[in-house]
Write a protein that holds these residues in place. Structure first.
Motif, PDB file in Angstrom:
ATOM      1  N   UNK A   1       9.207  29.719 -11.745  1.00  0.00           N
ATOM      2  CA  UNK A   1       8.363  30.089 -12.878  1.00  0.00           C
ATOM      3  C   UNK A   1       7.092  29.260 -12.912  1.00  0.00           C
ATOM      4  N   UNK A   2       6.089  29.841 -13.540  1.00  0.00           N
ATOM      5  CA  UNK A   2       4.822  29.125 -13.687  1.00  0.00           C
ATOM      6  C   UNK A   2       5.033  27.893 -14.553  1.00  0.00           C
ATOM      7  N   UNK A   3       4.251  26.865 -14.312  1.00  0.00           N
ATOM      8  CA  UNK A   3       4.345  25.640 -15.099  1.00  0.00           C
ATOM      9  C   UNK A   3       3.766  24.469 -14.327  1.00  0.00           C
ATOM     10  N   UNK A   4       3.864  23.298 -14.934  1.00  0.00           N
ATOM     11  CA  UNK A   4       3.387  22.072 -14.317  1.00  0.00           C
ATOM     12  C   UNK A   4       4.572  21.334 -13.709  1.00  0.00           C
ATOM     13  N   UNK A   5       4.380  20.859 -12.504  1.00  0.00           N
ATOM     14  CA  UNK A   5       5.441  20.167 -11.770  1.00  0.00           C
ATOM     15  C   UNK A   5       4.911  18.816 -11.294  1.00  0.00           C
ATOM     16  N   UNK A   6       5.842  17.875 -11.070  1.00  0.00           N
ATOM     17  CA  UNK A   6       5.454  16.534 -10.624  1.00  0.00           C
ATOM     18  C   UNK A   6       6.288  16.134  -9.423  1.00  0.00           C
ATOM     19  N   UNK A   7       5.578  15.661  -8.393  1.00  0.00           N
ATOM     20  CA  UNK A   7       6.233  15.119  -7.201  1.00  0.00           C
ATOM     21  C   UNK A   7       6.142  13.600  -7.299  1.00  0.00           C
ATOM     22  N   UNK A   8       7.233  12.933  -7.004  1.00  0.00           N
ATOM     23  CA  UNK A   8       7.261  11.475  -7.048  1.00  0.00           C
ATOM     24  C   UNK A   8       7.804  10.950  -5.719  1.00  0.00           C
ATOM     25  N   UNK A   9       7.048  10.019  -5.105  1.00  0.00           N
ATOM     26  CA  UNK A   9       7.486   9.399  -3.858  1.00  0.00           C
ATOM     27  C   UNK A   9       7.541   7.885  -4.056  1.00  0.00           C
ATOM     28  N   UNK A  10       8.609   7.290  -3.578  1.00  0.00           N
ATOM     29  CA  UNK A  10       8.752   5.832  -3.606  1.00  0.00           C
ATOM     30  C   UNK A  10       8.954   5.359  -2.170  1.00  0.00           C
TER      31      UNK A  10
ATOM     32  N   UNK B   1       4.527  10.553   3.524  1.00  0.00           N
ATOM     33  CA  UNK B   1       4.543   9.594   4.628  1.00  0.00           C
ATOM     34  C   UNK B   1       4.114   8.215   4.134  1.00  0.00           C
ATOM     35  N   UNK B   2       4.619   7.204   4.814  1.00  0.00           N
ATOM     36  CA  UNK B   2       4.250   5.820   4.522  1.00  0.00           C
ATOM     37  C   UNK B   2       4.393   5.033   5.818  1.00  0.00           C
ATOM     38  N   UNK B   3       3.275   4.683   6.419  1.00  0.00           N
ATOM     39  CA  UNK B   3       3.307   4.015   7.720  1.00  0.00           C
ATOM     40  C   UNK B   3       3.641   2.533   7.607  1.00  0.00           C
ATOM     41  N   UNK B   4       3.586   1.965   6.410  1.00  0.00           N
ATOM     42  CA  UNK B   4       3.878   0.530   6.230  1.00  0.00           C
ATOM     43  C   UNK B   4       5.376   0.276   6.118  1.00  0.00           C
TER      44      UNK B   4
ATOM     45  N   UNK C   1       9.179   5.941   3.787  1.00  0.00           N
ATOM     46  CA  UNK C   1       9.496   6.695   2.569  1.00  0.00           C
ATOM     47  C   UNK C   1      10.957   6.468   2.205  1.00  0.00           C
ATOM     48  N   UNK C   2      11.160   5.984   0.989  1.00  0.00           N
ATOM     49  CA  UNK C   2      12.527   5.771   0.498  1.00  0.00           C
ATOM     50  C   UNK C   2      13.060   7.030  -0.182  1.00  0.00           C
ATOM     51  N   UNK C   3      12.242   7.651  -1.054  1.00  0.00           N
ATOM     52  CA  UNK C   3      12.709   8.837  -1.763  1.00  0.00           C
ATOM     53  C   UNK C   3      11.540   9.718  -2.169  1.00  0.00           C
ATOM     54  N   UNK C   4      11.843  11.002  -2.278  1.00  0.00           N
ATOM     55  CA  UNK C   4      10.896  12.000  -2.781  1.00  0.00           C
ATOM     56  C   UNK C   4      11.660  12.846  -3.789  1.00  0.00           C
TER      57      UNK C   4
ATOM     58  N   UNK D   1       0.854  -1.172   0.000  1.00  0.00           N
ATOM     59  CA  UNK D   1       0.000   0.000   0.000  1.00  0.00           C
ATOM     60  C   UNK D   1       0.895   1.229   0.000  1.00  0.00           C
ATOM     61  N   UNK D   2       0.717   2.087  -0.998  1.00  0.00           N
ATOM     62  CA  UNK D   2       1.533   3.303  -1.028  1.00  0.00           C
ATOM     63  C   UNK D   2       1.122   4.258   0.089  1.00  0.00           C
ATOM     64  N   UNK D   3       2.025   5.163   0.435  1.00  0.00           N
ATOM     65  CA  UNK D   3       1.765   6.142   1.495  1.00  0.00           C
ATOM     66  C   UNK D   3       0.974   7.330   0.969  1.00  0.00           C
ATOM     67  N   UNK D   4       1.140   8.440   1.631  1.00  0.00           N
ATOM     68  CA  UNK D   4       0.433   9.663   1.231  1.00  0.00           C
ATOM     69  C   UNK D   4       1.430  10.744   0.848  1.00  0.00           C
ATOM     70  N   UNK D   5       0.966  11.602  -0.028  1.00  0.00           N
ATOM     71  CA  UNK D   5       1.807  12.670  -0.559  1.00  0.00           C
ATOM     72  C   UNK D   5       0.939  13.914  -0.696  1.00  0.00           C
ATOM     73  N   UNK D   6       1.309  14.994  -0.010  1.00  0.00           N
ATOM     74  CA  UNK D   6       0.574  16.257  -0.104  1.00  0.00           C
ATOM     75  C   UNK D   6       1.572  17.392  -0.318  1.00  0.00           C
TER      76      UNK D   6
END
Length: 189
Positions: free
Chosen positions: A62-71, A26-29, A32-35, A1-6
């Protein structure tokens, strides 16, 4: 089960300054390995980790679209995209048009109208030169016009609604001429 990302942004109103994104992962199981944070081109943006708060932060310039990735340590992955649309650092530019050609002479008052290359740009201040009487100039900040009743020179300052200031514009009016003609008559001798 993946954790949460806000995430939260430090500023959502119009600005010409970078904003800070604060990421909580966060990942309670398995933990979090990486963000990671990526820009619209997939380029990695450096994150700082605050151990006391347990959050990651980064400056977004700058304005634009960004992506957060958590493993997490079980190799579950969460991706979350967000858009920043409130940053603009482009300075406005102004052009000046006169109601009367400044190469001619006229008794009429002169209106100088500034037009800007960006919407929501307005005059913020004017500064007359030493030989110009400020009381002879009427400024309409809403329509970006200056009405001159006498010749003179002013520097006009302006900015857009993001706070970007353009290069000051110099306005010189030299066409107002109100000296009546003189007549000299000689009596016949």
């Amino acid at each position: 089960i993946p954790g949460t990302l806000t995430y939260t942004l430090s500023e959502t109103a119009k600005t010409n300054k970078p904003v800070t994104v604060t990421i909580t992962a966060s990942d309670s199981e398995s933990g979090v390995k990486s963000v990671a944070l990526y820009d619209r081109n997939g380029k990695d943006i450096a994150l700082a980790y605050d151990e006391t708060e347990g959050v990651y932060t980064a400056e977004i310039a700058e304005s634009g679209t960004y992506r957060i990735s958590m493993t997490d340590f079980a190799f579950n992955k969460i991706d979350k995209s967000f858009t920043v649309s409130n940053i603009n650092t482009v300075k406005p530019e102004a052009a000046v048009a006169y109601s009367i050609d400044q190469k001619t002479k006229s008794r009429e008052n002169v209106t100088a109208t500034l037009t800007f290359d960006k919407a929501n740009t307005h005059i913020t201040a004017i500064d007359p030169d030493d030989s110009t009487d400020l009381s002879t100039i009427t400024v309409n900040y809403g329509s970006s016009t200056l009405r001159f009743t006498e010749n003179g020179t002013v520097t006009v300052y302006y900015a857009d609604d993001y706070g970007n200031e353009g290069e000051p514009a110099s306005i010189t009016v030299k066409s107002i001429y109100r000296v009546p003609p003189s007549v000299t008559a000689k009596a016949p001798v």
